[in-house]
Write a protein that holds these residues in place. Structure first.
Motif, short mmCIF file in Angstrom:
data_model
loop_
_atom_site.label_atom_id
_atom_site.label_comp_id
_atom_site.label_asym_id
_atom_site.label_seq_id
_atom_site.Cartn_x
_atom_site.Cartn_y
_atom_site.Cartn_z
N ARG A 1 0.86 -1.17 0.00
CA ARG A 1 0.00 0.00 0.00
C ARG A 1 0.90 1.23 0.00
O ARG A 1 1.53 1.54 1.01
N ASN B 1 5.35 3.28 2.09
CA ASN B 1 4.35 2.40 2.68
C ASN B 1 3.47 3.18 3.64
O ASN B 1 3.94 3.71 4.65
N ASP C 1 1.28 2.07 5.69
CA ASP C 1 1.11 1.41 6.98
C ASP C 1 2.29 1.63 7.90
O ASP C 1 2.19 1.40 9.10
N ASN C 2 3.42 2.03 7.35
CA ASN C 2 4.61 2.31 8.14
C ASN C 2 5.25 3.58 7.57
O ASN C 2 6.30 3.53 6.93
#
Length: 420
Positions: free
Chosen positions: A226, A291, A293-294
């Motif tokens: 993502r 990313n 998510d991170n």
């Protein structure tokens, strides 16, 4: 999820949002950023656009290039005012169309050439005729289409904004932008690495039934990655009987017809020029930094592009000139700039962070987002607060009228015919 970003530059431009620079963040999904498979992209007629950004000035006065500038207020529906005018089109001699993009107020609205509200053409809502998630609209010489990705439906209107037909797709797809070819009823969609598009391709070309694509381009495989990737408020631009197409991290302008895709222009800068393949490989080799998510601090992502320049969203073209906005990453800074390019030799005759008209009208030109071929005018749309920030002292554009800060205004710029 879409998030706007505030950009800042000198002389009052810090209040102009990135939507007026035609760009927003979108969370998208992909594994390898771009793979050259699927149908072949032609480069038979490729030409080079040359932009000199080596001495990037804060402002350049282009008074000698401008014929007229005028401003009209959009007199909105008093019960439902504009909140986020995201797309602007000139649909005929008499009408403009605005896509309002607020999540709770998604509407396509018509105004006449004096700025008076005519009607709301379509909106998200609960009525049987309402959209579920209007994602895009597109205007060409034959009229307008509105794309609702939640219903996988296209609604088609004529140039007088009368409803002509609806076209229902056969399966769930999610395109950032959808357009059609003016010489036929065929459609083209830009998916922007979205995994809800089952074809795993950036560009899909459909016939008038909007079912299975006839051709696909810029294929990519599926993945659970993502990534934050930029897309624009428009990715298709009607020029004659062809569509221009442009995307982020790619210094190219493509031409699309129902028969295929070709790379029409390659944009080269005197400082920071980079190939499209190099830009894609930078992201591919640094997946973790993009990313969602991170998340990685933005300065670390910016550092990946240090010393590089490439387009960032606004592309307008007529028979005389091309208007392009670009960005330049240098020493940790992210600089936006605008260029006017002659169609005669494809070299810029002016490039700066901002263009001004100092002699007769007194304004810092805001980012131009539409070309009105009926009036030969380039258009911008600003809130009253943004308009106030770009008017220079002693300007002659408002005629003594006060600015309604929450309202929205159209700025209309007509360049001289000698601008070639």
């Amino acid at each position: 999820m879409r998030k706007k970003i505030i950009t800042r530059s000198k002389k009052g431009l810090n209040s102009i949002k990135t939507k007026n620079l035609s760009v927003f963040w979108s969370i998208t999904f992909l594994s390898v950023i771009l793979i050259s498979c699927g149908n072949k992209i032609s480069e038979d007629n490729l030409q080079v656009i040359n932009i000199n950004n080596s001495l990037l000035k804060d402002t350049v006065d282009i008074s000698n290039l401008i014929d007229t500038i005028s401003i009209i207020k959009l007199n909105e529906n008093v019960n439902v005012p504009l909140t986020d005018p995201f797309q602007l089109y000139a649909i005929s001699q008499e009408q403009y169309v605005v896509l309002n993009y607020s999540s709770g107020d998604r509407r396509v609205i018509a105004f006449n050439k004096s700025g008076d509200y005519i009607k709301t053409i379509a909106k998200n809502g609960t009525d049987s005729t309402d959209g579920l998630n209007i994602a895009d609209c597109f205007v060409d010489k034959n009229g307008m289409l509105i794309y609702d990705f939640a219903q996988n439906k296209i609604t088609v209107y004529d140039t007088s904004l009368n409803l002509m037909k609806t076209v229902q797709g056969d399966k769930s797809r999610h395109y950032s932008h959808l357009a059609r070819f003016s010489q036929s009823s065929d459609y083209v969609g830009f998916a922007n690495f979205n995994l809800y598009n089952p074809n795993r391709s950036l560009i899909d070309i459909f016939d008038e039934n909007f079912k299975t694509p006839n051709k696909s381009y810029f294929s990519f495989p599926s993945s659970d990655r993502r990534l934050l990737v930029l897309t624009y408020n428009k990715s298709f631009y009607q020029y004659g009987d062809t569509l221009r197409f442009y995307k982020h991290f790619d210094p190219s302008i493509y031409s699309i017809t129902k028969t295929g895709v070709s790379r029409r222009f390659e944009i080269k800068y005197t400082e920071g020029s980079v190939s499209r393949n190099k830009l894609m490989s930078i992201i591919e080799q640094n997946f973790d930094k993009f990313n969602v998510d991170n998340p990685t601090p933005s300065d670390q992502r910016i550092a990946l592009f240090d010393g590089l320049a490439f387009p960032n969203g606004n592309y307008l073209e007529n028979k005389r000139l091309i208007y392009i906005t670009s960005q330049f990453y240098k020493k940790g800074q992210h600089k936006n700039f605008v260029s006017l390019i002659s169609k005669k030799d494809l070299h810029d005759f002016t490039t700066a962070k901002a263009l001004t008209e100092n002699k007769r009208f007194g304004i810092i030109l805001p980012p131009l987002v539409e070309y009105d071929k009926y009036k030969d005018e380039h258009l911008a749309i600003l809130s009253g607060a943004q308009l106030k920030s770009v008017l220079l002292p002693g300007n002659r554009l408002m005629g003594g009228l006060s600015i309604d800060l929450p309202a929205y205004y159209l700025i209309k710029v007509k360049f001289k015919n000698e601008t070639e």
